[in-house]
Design an enzyme around this catalytic site. Sequence first.
Site, mmCIF file in Angstrom:
data_model
loop_
_atom_site.group_PDB
_atom_site.id
_atom_site.type_symbol
_atom_site.label_atom_id
_atom_site.label_comp_id
_atom_site.label_asym_id
_atom_site.label_seq_id
_atom_site.Cartn_x
_atom_site.Cartn_y
_atom_site.Cartn_z
ATOM 1 N N LYS A 9 22.063 6.371 -12.009
ATOM 2 C CA LYS A 9 21.315 6.381 -10.612
ATOM 3 C C LYS A 9 22.294 4.828 -10.150
ATOM 4 O O LYS A 9 23.288 4.274 -9.818
ATOM 5 C CB LYS A 9 20.306 5.110 -11.037
ATOM 6 C CG LYS A 9 19.013 6.406 -12.127
ATOM 7 C CD LYS A 9 17.672 5.122 -13.024
ATOM 8 C CE LYS A 9 17.519 6.197 -13.945
ATOM 9 N NZ LYS A 9 15.595 5.361 -14.324
ATOM 10 N N TYR A 49 11.758 14.102 -9.896
ATOM 11 C CA TYR A 49 10.289 12.989 -10.348
ATOM 12 C C TYR A 49 8.485 12.763 -10.269
ATOM 13 O O TYR A 49 7.728 12.218 -10.490
ATOM 14 C CB TYR A 49 10.888 11.818 -9.664
ATOM 15 C CG TYR A 49 12.337 10.980 -10.781
ATOM 16 C CD1 TYR A 49 11.573 10.200 -11.822
ATOM 17 C CD2 TYR A 49 12.977 10.003 -9.886
ATOM 18 C CE1 TYR A 49 12.500 9.613 -12.937
ATOM 19 C CE2 TYR A 49 13.864 9.382 -10.401
ATOM 20 C CZ TYR A 49 13.818 9.086 -11.722
ATOM 21 O OH TYR A 49 15.083 8.471 -12.609
ATOM 22 N N ARG A 85 19.260 10.875 -24.850
ATOM 23 C CA ARG A 85 18.250 9.830 -25.314
ATOM 24 C C ARG A 85 18.356 8.629 -25.553
ATOM 25 O O ARG A 85 17.967 7.463 -25.286
ATOM 26 C CB ARG A 85 16.619 10.738 -24.566
ATOM 27 C CG ARG A 85 16.536 11.782 -24.211
ATOM 28 C CD ARG A 85 15.676 11.089 -23.277
ATOM 29 N NE ARG A 85 14.650 10.546 -22.826
ATOM 30 C CZ ARG A 85 13.627 9.872 -21.385
ATOM 31 N NH1 ARG A 85 14.084 10.321 -20.723
ATOM 32 N NH2 ARG A 85 12.582 9.518 -22.053
ATOM 33 N N ASN A 112 17.338 1.004 -14.593
ATOM 34 C CA ASN A 112 17.974 1.210 -15.826
ATOM 35 C C ASN A 112 18.661 2.000 -15.787
ATOM 36 O O ASN A 112 18.915 2.273 -16.648
ATOM 37 C CB ASN A 112 16.716 1.674 -16.924
ATOM 38 C CG ASN A 112 15.484 2.827 -16.603
ATOM 39 O OD1 ASN A 112 16.419 2.905 -14.827
ATOM 40 N ND2 ASN A 112 14.623 3.279 -17.085
ATOM 41 N N HIS A 115 19.956 8.233 -15.869
ATOM 42 C CA HIS A 115 18.675 9.466 -16.009
ATOM 43 C C HIS A 115 18.805 9.912 -17.223
ATOM 44 O O HIS A 115 19.921 10.869 -17.017
ATOM 45 C CB HIS A 115 18.095 10.167 -15.142
ATOM 46 C CG HIS A 115 17.254 10.938 -14.479
ATOM 47 N ND1 HIS A 115 16.092 10.806 -15.388
ATOM 48 C CD2 HIS A 115 17.136 12.235 -15.195
ATOM 49 C CE1 HIS A 115 15.653 12.608 -15.261
ATOM 50 N NE2 HIS A 115 16.920 12.616 -15.842
ATOM 51 N N GLU A 126 15.760 20.300 -14.248
ATOM 52 C CA GLU A 126 17.295 19.218 -13.512
ATOM 53 C C GLU A 126 18.483 19.870 -13.202
ATOM 54 O O GLU A 126 19.015 19.942 -12.431
ATOM 55 C CB GLU A 126 16.986 18.125 -14.140
ATOM 56 C CG GLU A 126 15.265 17.633 -14.697
ATOM 57 C CD GLU A 126 15.066 16.104 -15.432
ATOM 58 O OE1 GLU A 126 16.502 16.088 -15.959
ATOM 59 O OE2 GLU A 126 14.169 15.284 -15.384
HETATM 60 P P1 RTP Z 1 13.780 8.664 -16.542
HETATM 61 O O1 RTP Z 1 13.097 9.828 -16.093
HETATM 62 O O2 RTP Z 1 14.853 7.822 -15.254
HETATM 63 O O3 RTP Z 1 15.318 8.945 -17.510
HETATM 64 O O4 RTP Z 1 13.195 7.518 -17.639
HETATM 65 P P2 RTP Z 1 12.601 7.694 -18.642
HETATM 66 O O5 RTP Z 1 12.611 9.552 -18.801
HETATM 67 O O6 RTP Z 1 13.366 6.833 -19.450
HETATM 68 O O7 RTP Z 1 11.180 7.642 -18.157
HETATM 69 P P3 RTP Z 1 10.136 8.422 -17.442
HETATM 70 O O8 RTP Z 1 8.623 7.474 -18.257
HETATM 71 O O9 RTP Z 1 10.578 9.203 -16.898
HETATM 72 O O10 RTP Z 1 10.570 6.989 -15.673
HETATM 73 C C1 RTP Z 1 11.065 7.472 -14.796
HETATM 74 C C2 RTP Z 1 11.640 5.585 -14.190
HETATM 75 O O11 RTP Z 1 10.002 5.424 -13.441
HETATM 76 C C3 RTP Z 1 10.985 4.176 -14.017
HETATM 77 N N1 RTP Z 1 9.460 3.644 -14.220
HETATM 78 N N2 RTP Z 1 8.954 2.265 -13.842
HETATM 79 N N3 RTP Z 1 7.430 0.252 -13.221
HETATM 80 C C4 RTP Z 1 7.228 0.675 -13.726
HETATM 81 O O12 RTP Z 1 5.618 0.954 -14.597
HETATM 82 C C5 RTP Z 1 7.438 1.985 -14.530
HETATM 83 N N4 RTP Z 1 7.368 3.304 -15.162
HETATM 84 C C6 RTP Z 1 8.918 3.310 -15.145
HETATM 85 C C7 RTP Z 1 11.306 4.001 -14.663
HETATM 86 O O13 RTP Z 1 12.603 3.185 -13.565
HETATM 87 C C8 RTP Z 1 12.064 5.399 -15.719
HETATM 88 O O14 RTP Z 1 13.285 5.479 -15.322
HETATM 89 MG MG MG Z 2 11.798 10.211 -17.494
#
Ligand code: RTP
Ligand code: MG
Length: 148
Positions: A9, A49, A85, A112, A115, A126
């Site tokens: 990112k 997203y 992951r 973080n 992705h 994706e």
């Molecule tokens: P990513 O898609 O970016 O790989 O992350 P992930 O699967 O671990 O998490 P996901 O639930 O898909 O969330 C996507 C991104 O959204 C941001 N986020 N912010 N403020 C909040 O509560 C919150 N929750 C999620 C994070 O940057 C996350 O990577």
């Molecule tokens: Mg995700």
Amino acid sequence: MEKTFLMVKPDGVQRNLIGEIVSRFEKKGYQLVGAKLMQIPTELAEQHYGEHKERPFFGELVDFITSGPVFAMVWEGENVISTARLMMGATNPKESAPGTIRGDFAVTVGKNIIHGSDSPESAEREIGLFFKQEELVAYAKDANNWIN
Ligand code: RTP
Ligand code: MG
């Protein structure tokens, strides 16, 4: 062979972590089959997203992921989707274990570092959003004989 979409990112690019992150997946035994440094257009960010579009952080998420260049990659190998992951660590760096990418390099959920696709369906979707078929390279590496 299984493929996944991983992306450093904008915070990871700004913090000079592309090499560190590529190195971790190389050393694990996965193979890079596509990569590019790119600035994500807003429309692509919203598609990527899309599952989060009703969430309160959606606007911030799109603003962040389009705020600077990202390093988009496709990696190949046995169980690469779920293992990548695990190597990334939990979404919120408060909970990601030391030794994981987010556990070692991130502090806050909004920044973080990396992705990774969360399922075979997400990986296919994706990869298709970010790469044309001809941008992916199929090639053999002798070293893989010592891993699989
Ligand atoms: P990513 O898609 O970016 O790989 O992350 P992930 O699967 O671990 O998490 P996901 O639930 O898909 O969330 C996507 C991104 O959204 C941001 N986020 N912010 N403020 C909040 O509560 C919150 N929750 C999620 C994070 O940057 C996350 O990577
Ligand atoms: Mg995700």
